[in-house]
Write a protein that holds these residues in place. Structure first.
Motif, short mmCIF file in Angstrom:
data_model
loop_
_atom_site.label_atom_id
_atom_site.label_comp_id
_atom_site.label_asym_id
_atom_site.label_seq_id
_atom_site.Cartn_x
_atom_site.Cartn_y
_atom_site.Cartn_z
N ASN A 27 0.83 -1.19 0.00
CA ASN A 27 0.00 0.00 0.00
C ASN A 27 0.88 1.25 0.00
O ASN A 27 1.92 1.27 0.65
CB ASN A 27 -0.90 0.00 1.24
N SER A 50 -4.41 7.19 -1.30
CA SER A 50 -4.81 5.84 -0.93
C SER A 50 -5.66 5.81 0.34
O SER A 50 -6.57 5.00 0.46
CB SER A 50 -3.57 4.97 -0.75
N GLY A 53 -8.92 8.66 -0.25
CA GLY A 53 -9.58 8.47 -1.53
C GLY A 53 -9.81 9.72 -2.34
O GLY A 53 -10.52 9.67 -3.36
N GLN A 69 -9.81 3.09 -6.72
CA GLN A 69 -8.87 2.16 -6.09
C GLN A 69 -9.61 1.07 -5.34
O GLN A 69 -10.76 1.22 -4.96
CB GLN A 69 -7.95 2.91 -5.12
N ASP A 70 -8.90 -0.02 -5.17
CA ASP A 70 -9.34 -1.11 -4.31
C ASP A 70 -8.19 -1.35 -3.35
O ASP A 70 -7.22 -2.03 -3.69
CB ASP A 70 -9.66 -2.35 -5.14
N ASN A 71 -8.27 -0.76 -2.17
CA ASN A 71 -7.16 -0.84 -1.23
C ASN A 71 -6.89 -2.27 -0.77
O ASN A 71 -5.75 -2.62 -0.45
CB ASN A 71 -7.42 0.05 -0.03
N ASN A 74 -4.61 -3.40 -3.27
CA ASN A 74 -3.52 -2.48 -3.63
C ASN A 74 -3.55 -2.16 -5.13
O ASN A 74 -2.50 -2.14 -5.80
CB ASN A 74 -2.16 -3.06 -3.25
#
Length: 122
Positions: A27, A50, A53, A69-71, A74
């Motif tokens: 991340n 990150s 957002g 994003q899709d944390n 990552n």
């Protein structure tokens, strides 16, 4: 060390859509998409923090491109709609590990993906 791997891209006619994605090995604080056309400087397209957002866009792509994003994975995505021939370029994913610096400048980023081609024909 952060590794970034891009995928997606390709060729499309003007007015069409493409997407690119970037998977980071860890991340990061900020991730951005930059592009570089032949004979031109690398310029920023879109950026996302990150943690919170927050997203930012270059004026030339506002309303047409969407960064997300899709944390948990990552992964950062760039959805590109209403593409124009002038969007043709090599697209690069970049990451910053910490705050500070001008997020719109490529010089602020230490980590880069290998680049992926996006071609828009008229």
């Amino acid at each position: 060390q952060v590794q970034l791997v891009e995928s997606g891209g390709g060729s499309v006619q003007a007015g069409g859509s493409l997407s690119v994605s970037c998977v980071a090995s860890v991340n990061t604080h900020i991730m951005g998409w930059f592009r570089e056309a032949p004979g031109k400087e690398r310029t920023g397209v879109a950026w996302i923090y990150s943690g919170r957002g927050d997203t930012y866009y270059h004026d030339s792509v506002k309303g047409r491109f969407t960064i997300s994003q899709d944390n948990a994975k990552n992964t950062v995505y760039l959805q590109m709609d209403d593409l124009r021939p002038e969007d043709t370029a090599m697209y690069y994913c970049a990451a910053k590990s910490g705050p500070g610096g001008n997020i719109r400048s490529p010089h602020s980023y230490r980590y880069w993906g290998q680049g992926i081609q996006v071609t828009v024909s008229s």
